[in-house]
Motif scaffolding. Structure first.
Motif, PDB file in Angstrom:
ATOM      1  N   ASP A   1      61.685  31.448  24.895  1.00 35.12           N
ATOM      2  CA  ASP A   1      61.611  31.589  23.448  1.00 35.12           C
ATOM      3  C   ASP A   1      62.083  30.332  22.719  1.00 35.12           C
ATOM      4  OD1 ASP A   1      60.684  34.179  23.567  1.00 35.12           O
ATOM      5  OD2 ASP A   1      62.693  34.972  23.879  1.00 35.12           O
ATOM      6  N   SER A   2      62.402  29.298  23.478  1.00 38.33           N
ATOM      7  CA  SER A   2      62.867  28.067  22.844  1.00 38.33           C
ATOM      8  C   SER A   2      61.683  27.231  22.402  1.00 38.33           C
ATOM      9  CB  SER A   2      63.724  27.268  23.828  1.00 38.33           C
ATOM     10  OG  SER A   2      64.013  25.992  23.298  1.00 38.33           O
ATOM     11  N   GLU A   3      61.761  26.679  21.187  1.00 35.12           N
ATOM     12  CA  GLU A   3      60.651  25.897  20.660  1.00 35.12           C
ATOM     13  C   GLU A   3      60.752  24.425  21.061  1.00 35.12           C
ATOM     14  OE1 GLU A   3      60.210  26.364  16.500  1.00 35.12           O
ATOM     15  OE2 GLU A   3      60.132  28.552  16.545  1.00 35.12           O
TER      16      GLU A   3
ATOM     17  N   THR B 101      35.224  25.425  17.821  1.00 36.95           N
ATOM     18  CA  THR B 101      36.383  25.675  18.678  1.00 36.95           C
ATOM     19  C   THR B 101      37.506  24.723  18.291  1.00 36.95           C
ATOM     20  OG1 THR B 101      35.603  24.107  20.344  1.00 36.95           O
ATOM     21  CG2 THR B 101      34.950  26.424  20.609  1.00 36.95           C
ATOM     22  N   SER B 102      38.696  25.052  18.759  1.00 34.29           N
ATOM     23  CA  SER B 102      39.834  24.154  18.579  1.00 34.29           C
ATOM     24  C   SER B 102      40.251  23.622  19.944  1.00 34.29           C
ATOM     25  CB  SER B 102      41.001  24.878  17.910  1.00 34.29           C
ATOM     26  OG  SER B 102      41.442  25.960  18.719  1.00 34.29           O
ATOM     27  N   VAL B 103      40.916  22.476  19.946  1.00 29.64           N
ATOM     28  CA  VAL B 103      41.487  21.900  21.152  1.00 29.64           C
ATOM     29  C   VAL B 103      42.996  21.872  20.949  1.00 29.64           C
ATOM     30  CG1 VAL B 103      41.631  19.879  22.651  1.00 29.64           C
ATOM     31  CG2 VAL B 103      39.438  20.534  21.629  1.00 29.64           C
ATOM     32  N   ARG B 104      43.736  22.505  21.861  1.00 29.89           N
ATOM     33  CA  ARG B 104      45.176  22.679  21.667  1.00 29.89           C
ATOM     34  C   ARG B 104      45.947  22.316  22.936  1.00 29.89           C
ATOM     35  NH1 ARG B 104      46.355  26.311  17.281  1.00 29.89           N
ATOM     36  NH2 ARG B 104      44.428  26.974  16.250  1.00 29.89           N
ATOM     37  N   ARG B 105      47.099  21.730  22.718  1.00 30.31           N
ATOM     38  CA  ARG B 105      48.035  21.433  23.806  1.00 30.31           C
ATOM     39  C   ARG B 105      49.090  22.534  23.789  1.00 30.31           C
ATOM     40  NH1 ARG B 105      48.695  18.436  28.486  1.00 30.31           N
ATOM     41  NH2 ARG B 105      50.655  17.262  28.537  1.00 30.31           N
ATOM     42  N   ILE B 106      49.220  23.274  24.906  1.00 36.94           N
ATOM     43  CA  ILE B 106      50.103  24.437  24.917  1.00 36.94           C
ATOM     44  C   ILE B 106      51.027  24.409  26.132  1.00 36.94           C
ATOM     45  CG2 ILE B 106      48.430  25.877  23.684  1.00 36.94           C
ATOM     46  CD1 ILE B 106      47.814  27.234  26.395  1.00 36.94           C
ATOM     47  N   ARG B 107      52.145  25.165  26.008  1.00 38.76           N
ATOM     48  CA  ARG B 107      53.025  25.433  27.161  1.00 38.76           C
ATOM     49  C   ARG B 107      52.996  26.931  27.405  1.00 38.76           C
ATOM     50  NH1 ARG B 107      58.714  26.571  28.255  1.00 38.76           N
ATOM     51  NH2 ARG B 107      59.171  26.621  26.017  1.00 38.76           N
ATOM     52  N   PRO B 108      52.271  27.412  28.415  1.00 36.57           N
ATOM     53  CA  PRO B 108      52.183  28.860  28.675  1.00 36.57           C
ATOM     54  C   PRO B 108      53.550  29.450  29.005  1.00 36.57           C
ATOM     55  CG  PRO B 108      50.436  27.686  29.828  1.00 36.57           C
ATOM     56  CD  PRO B 108      51.398  26.651  29.330  1.00 36.57           C
ATOM     57  N   LEU B 109      53.835  30.621  28.416  1.00 41.62           N
ATOM     58  CA  LEU B 109      55.103  31.308  28.644  1.00 41.62           C
ATOM     59  C   LEU B 109      54.927  32.559  29.480  1.00 41.62           C
ATOM     60  CD1 LEU B 109      56.606  30.963  25.046  1.00 41.62           C
ATOM     61  CD2 LEU B 109      57.095  29.557  27.051  1.00 41.62           C
TER      62      LEU B 109
ATOM     63  N   TYR C 160      46.352  38.627  26.979  1.00 36.35           N
ATOM     64  CA  TYR C 160      46.769  37.596  26.037  1.00 36.35           C
ATOM     65  C   TYR C 160      47.721  36.630  26.726  1.00 36.35           C
ATOM     66  CZ  TYR C 160      45.018  40.879  22.521  1.00 36.35           C
ATOM     67  OH  TYR C 160      44.231  41.727  21.792  1.00 36.35           O
ATOM     68  N   LEU C 161      47.726  35.399  26.236  1.00 32.65           N
ATOM     69  CA  LEU C 161      48.656  34.384  26.707  1.00 32.65           C
ATOM     70  C   LEU C 161      49.581  34.016  25.559  1.00 32.65           C
ATOM     71  CD1 LEU C 161      49.684  32.223  28.703  1.00 32.65           C
ATOM     72  CD2 LEU C 161      47.892  30.704  27.824  1.00 32.65           C
ATOM     73  N   LEU C 162      50.881  34.208  25.759  1.00 31.82           N
ATOM     74  CA  LEU C 162      51.873  33.737  24.798  1.00 31.82           C
ATOM     75  C   LEU C 162      52.244  32.324  25.196  1.00 31.82           C
ATOM     76  CD1 LEU C 162      53.784  34.444  22.397  1.00 31.82           C
ATOM     77  CD2 LEU C 162      55.495  35.010  24.122  1.00 31.82           C
ATOM     78  N   ALA C 163      52.184  31.393  24.240  1.00 29.04           N
ATOM     79  CA  ALA C 163      52.411  29.990  24.575  1.00 29.04           C
ATOM     80  C   ALA C 163      52.983  29.249  23.375  1.00 29.04           C
ATOM     81  CB  ALA C 163      51.101  29.326  25.020  1.00 29.04           C
ATOM     82  N   ASP C 164      53.729  28.174  23.671  1.00 27.83           N
ATOM     83  CA  ASP C 164      54.109  27.224  22.632  1.00 27.83           C
ATOM     84  C   ASP C 164      52.889  26.354  22.337  1.00 27.83           C
ATOM     85  OD1 ASP C 164      56.766  27.968  22.270  1.00 27.83           O
ATOM     86  OD2 ASP C 164      57.455  26.736  23.938  1.00 27.83           O
ATOM     87  N   CYS C 165      52.533  26.229  21.064  1.00 26.26           N
ATOM     88  CA  CYS C 165      51.345  25.465  20.668  1.00 26.26           C
ATOM     89  C   CYS C 165      51.779  24.249  19.854  1.00 26.26           C
ATOM     90  CB  CYS C 165      50.401  26.347  19.851  1.00 26.26           C
ATOM     91  SG  CYS C 165      48.950  25.483  19.219  1.00 26.26           S
ATOM     92  N   GLU C 166      51.444  23.041  20.333  1.00 25.31           N
ATOM     93  CA  GLU C 166      51.813  21.821  19.616  1.00 25.31           C
ATOM     94  C   GLU C 166      51.113  21.740  18.266  1.00 25.31           C
ATOM     95  OE1 GLU C 166      51.236  18.264  21.817  1.00 25.31           O
ATOM     96  OE2 GLU C 166      52.570  18.843  23.475  1.00 25.31           O
ATOM     97  N   LEU C 167      49.839  22.126  18.224  1.00 27.68           N
ATOM     98  CA  LEU C 167      49.066  22.002  16.991  1.00 27.68           C
ATOM     99  C   LEU C 167      49.647  22.883  15.881  1.00 27.68           C
ATOM    100  CD1 LEU C 167      46.559  20.381  16.143  1.00 27.68           C
ATOM    101  CD2 LEU C 167      45.180  22.421  16.625  1.00 27.68           C
ATOM    102  N   ALA C 168      50.083  24.080  16.253  1.00 30.55           N
ATOM    103  CA  ALA C 168      50.661  24.995  15.269  1.00 30.55           C
ATOM    104  C   ALA C 168      52.143  24.753  15.055  1.00 30.55           C
ATOM    105  CB  ALA C 168      50.442  26.439  15.714  1.00 30.55           C
TER     106      ALA C 168
ATOM    107  N   ALA D 169      54.475  26.142  16.788  1.00 28.63           N
ATOM    108  CA  ALA D 169      55.129  27.446  16.941  1.00 28.63           C
ATOM    109  C   ALA D 169      54.477  28.179  18.109  1.00 28.63           C
ATOM    110  CB  ALA D 169      55.004  28.270  15.668  1.00 28.63           C
ATOM    111  N   GLN D 170      55.051  29.334  18.453  1.00 26.32           N
ATOM    112  CA  GLN D 170      54.438  30.170  19.477  1.00 26.32           C
ATOM    113  C   GLN D 170      53.193  30.856  18.922  1.00 26.32           C
ATOM    114  OE1 GLN D 170      57.158  32.941  21.241  1.00 26.32           O
ATOM    115  NE2 GLN D 170      58.463  31.350  22.127  1.00 26.32           N
ATOM    116  N   ARG D 171      52.174  30.961  19.762  1.00 26.46           N
ATOM    117  CA  ARG D 171      50.934  31.633  19.387  1.00 26.46           C
ATOM    118  C   ARG D 171      50.460  32.501  20.559  1.00 26.46           C
ATOM    119  NH1 ARG D 171      52.274  30.578  15.053  1.00 26.46           N
ATOM    120  NH2 ARG D 171      51.172  29.422  13.406  1.00 26.46           N
TER     121      ARG D 171
END
Length: 683
Positions: free
Chosen positions: A516-518, A540-548, A558-566, A568-570
């Motif tokens: 849960d850490s950003e 479409t969008s292109v996003r850099r994420i860290r899957p949680l 669903y995949l909960l992940a930290d999203c650099e573009l947003a 925040a978590q998405r």
């Protein structure tokens, strides 16, 4: 079963289990409830009910008669039988524990409530890394399922009140053949005695607790595949291979069926019956144009024109006030005494196998509050071996947040799973399976052992062999399109789970924070670059994420992940992740596109008018209120539904659903239907 009955059963188990054997007369003398019974017959009836409950728990209660005096009956709990439970590896135990957590304890029936407790009684430790990588599933949890599953396993009939799509509830008398999950929902298929024909029932529409009836009379088919039954509802002699023009990276479900490249604009679907194809096409109509067959194209254009015309101007809301408010069915969901007793035994077994356990750890493992756990421990504290005196009562402590249980060795045993409880676990595994990825082999081996347990209890010499991965792949190879679908989904899942594992490894090295850490630091291996196809806008969008973690809800994952573009978590729908891209791909947001905006949730309430074929929409969106009108019409109020998903559902219903309010949503549907319709009227 009242609390006093639970205490009596615990005392009976402790008294019998604390010695090699005990005769019936002494047992009746030392158990207070039996000794205080108004008559010997009353004590006998009470004991017979208790014996049945003990056996249902999975404890091997054995009755012996004295070889010299047949009137003397002894009881014991067979220690040799205590090992007759599932022989699970740590990994198999971990995925089964995750499967048991897929059920909503507040809404599920007894079988689903008991499985988690019984698994904990095995004394295993879960693999924390695997538990994190295992998807978090969600099963449609309904209190009616336990009696339906029991009717299948015991070959008996059931009676229940059922509300079909025509609105009026009716009493049904059914011999269930199969109870299973399809597309995230439970169904019952069996012989309807009153109609003398097979019938299919959606379990969520059963409005009374099923009551067991007499034994089944109609022969059960040798093979009953739920998917085949449901597919037959949309079968038709009018079949064809539809040809589509589609926007690149959109309509992914149709692309997967067709085995078409992600960027292709021309797609040919496999041979499908007309009703099934029409529903699939209309659900994705914002992104495509049907080219052939010509007759189907004309039908799609007509349906879209009718939907647009129905939403022109103001909606007629007069029927809402006149409709009869449908009250939610009140089906008993109170835990039974055996649910409670199963939990108490599992608590004692779990703690004794570890010496001591933190209070919060034990309550979390069982899925109950600390207050409930303390109440359970207070029950254990006043129970024990009644044949020797108070000194042999269970010692339970929970001071300073640490739980200890002593002097309860008869409870330190694994509880056997019943056939119905095994079925509940199988359903939980099915909820995890769409996103199992690299844990698929573990899920398959756990399922094989569960199926073997069902076969053993049924007394069959022929084990039920689930299809292996190789067999599934061979079956899919005859359909290149299905094979392509599996390849894309599996490659994405594999990449996601590798990234989650890399994050787990980073955490173990102390280089990353909690999920849960950003702002946690992590390795490049724990990050992915994805192309994502949003449902609410073109492109479409292109996003850099860290899957949680991966979560499943019914048929969706669903995949909960930290999203650099947003920043925040998405949450990302796994089936909308188009592909994994090279790490150096620039991030980008999708174009807004032309036409009305479909992003986000609608503010306030939405009222729908639904004809019988479209009433699935009210169920899918969890209607906050429903009112029955004339001729099977249903009025439904939705609370802040997702805008794009509701628009697509209205189109998919082929005109069986009309939005009555708000006006701006009606206007949106007019625009979307007209734009899609124009593509199908151009020459």
């Amino acid at each position: 079963m009242a609390s006093k009955s639970v205490e009596r059963l615990l005392n009976v188990i402790m008294t019998i289990g604390s010695r090699r054997r005990i005769d019936r007369a002494k047992l009746f003398a030392v158990i207070p409830d039996y000794a205080r019974a108004t008559s010997e017959q009353a004590a006998e009836r009470m004991f017979e009910r208790d014996k049945a409950a003990i056996l249902e728990l999975g404890l091997p209660l054995v009755t012996d008669r004295d070889v010299l005096d047949e009137n003397t009956v002894y009881y014991r709990i067979d220690a040799a039988e205590s090992g007759a439970v599932l022989d699970l590896s740590t990994q198999e135990y971990t995925v089964l524990l995750a499967a048991s957590r897929a059920w909503d304890d507040a809404a599920a029936g007894g079988a689903a409530r008991r499985v988690r407790s019984k698994l904990l009684s095995l004394g295993h430790d879960a693999d924390p890394d695997l538990l994190r990588r295992t998807p978090r599933g969600a099963v449609e949890s309904l209190p009616v399922l336990s009696p339906l599953l029991e009717a299948v396993t015991s070959a008996r009939s059931v009676r229940f009140t059922y509300r079909g799509t025509q609105g009026a509830p009716a009493e049904r008398f059914v011999e269930p053949w199969v109870v299973g999950v399809h597309d995230g929902h439970w169904y019952v298929h069996g012989w309807d005695r009153d109609r003398s024909a097979p019938r299919l029932f959606r379990a969520s529409r059963i409005e009374s607790f099923p009551v067991e009836g007499p034994p089944a009379l109609e022969p059960r088919p040798e093979r009953t595949e739920l998917a085949t039954v449901l597919d037959a509802l949309q079968d038709s002699d009018d079949r064809a291979r539809a040809v589509l023009e589609a926007a690149p990276f959109k309509a992914l479900a149709l692309r997967d069926r067709a085995g078409a490249p992600l960027e292709a604009t021309r797609i040919t679907l496999p041979d499908l019956p007309r009703p099934a194809a029409r529903r699939l096409l209309l659900a994705n109509i914002r992104w495509l144009e049907l080219v052939e067959p010509t007759a189907w194209r004309a039908e799609v254009a007509e349906v879209l024109a009718n939907i647009a015309a129905a939403h022109e101007g103001e909606g007629d809301t007069s029927g809402i006030a006149a409709g009869a408010v449908r009250t939610a069915p009140r089906i008993r969901t109170t835990p039974t005494g055996n649910d409670t007793l199963s939990r108490l035994i599992s608590e004692a077994s779990y703690v004794m196998s570890r010496g001591e356990v933190d209070l919060d750890e034990l309550s979390s493992a069982l899925g109950i509050s600390e207050k409930q756990l303390i109440t359970d421990l207070q029950v254990l504290f006043v129970c024990g071996d009644m044949g020797t005196g108070w000194e042999d009562f269970i010692e339970a402590e929970w001071e300073h947040g640490v739980v200890r249980v002593r002097n309860a060795e008869p409870l330190r045993r694994a509880l056997r799973l019943s056939a119905v409880e095994i079925t509940a676990l199988l359903a939980g595994l099915a909820a995890l399976e769409p996103s199992a990825g690299d844990t698929e082999g573990i899920v398959a081996s756990a399922r094989e052992k569960l199926l073997a347990g069902v076969t053993e209890q049924a007394g069959s010499d022929e084990p039920v062999e689930p299809p292996t991965r190789a067999e599934l792949a061979e079956a899919a190879s005859v359909d290149e399109m299905a094979s392509r679908t599996a390849d894309r989904a599996e490659s994405i899942l594999a990449a996601v789970q590798q990234a989650i594992q890399a994050d787990v490894d980073d955490s173990a090295d102390g280089s990353a924070g909690s999920e849960d850490s950003e702002d946690s630091e992590d390795s490049e291996d724990s990050r992915l670059t994805i192309r994502y196809s949003s449902v609410d806008r073109p492109g479409t969008s292109v996003r850099r994420i860290r899957p949680l973690r991966i979560e499943t809800d019914g048929s969706r994952s669903y995949l909960l992940a930290d999203c650099e573009l947003a920043g925040a978590q998405r949450r990302f729908r796994l089936d909308r992740i188009v592909e994994i891209l090279p790490d150096d791909t620039p991030q980008a947001r999708p174009d807004a596109g032309e036409g009305p905006g479909l992003g986000g949730r609608l503010d306030g309430d939405v009222w729908l008018r639904l004809d019988p074929p479209g009433q699935w929409v009210a169920e899918s969106f969890g209607a906050a209120e429903m009112r029955d009108g004339d001729d099977g019409v249903l009025y439904a109020r939705l609370d802040r539904p997702v805008r794009a998903a509701l628009v697509d559902a209205v189109l998919e219903s082929s005109g069986a659903v009309e939005v009555l309010s708000p006006a701006d949503l009606r206007n949106t549907i007019v625009t979307v239907a007209q734009v899609a319709g124009a593509r199908h009227t151009q020459q």
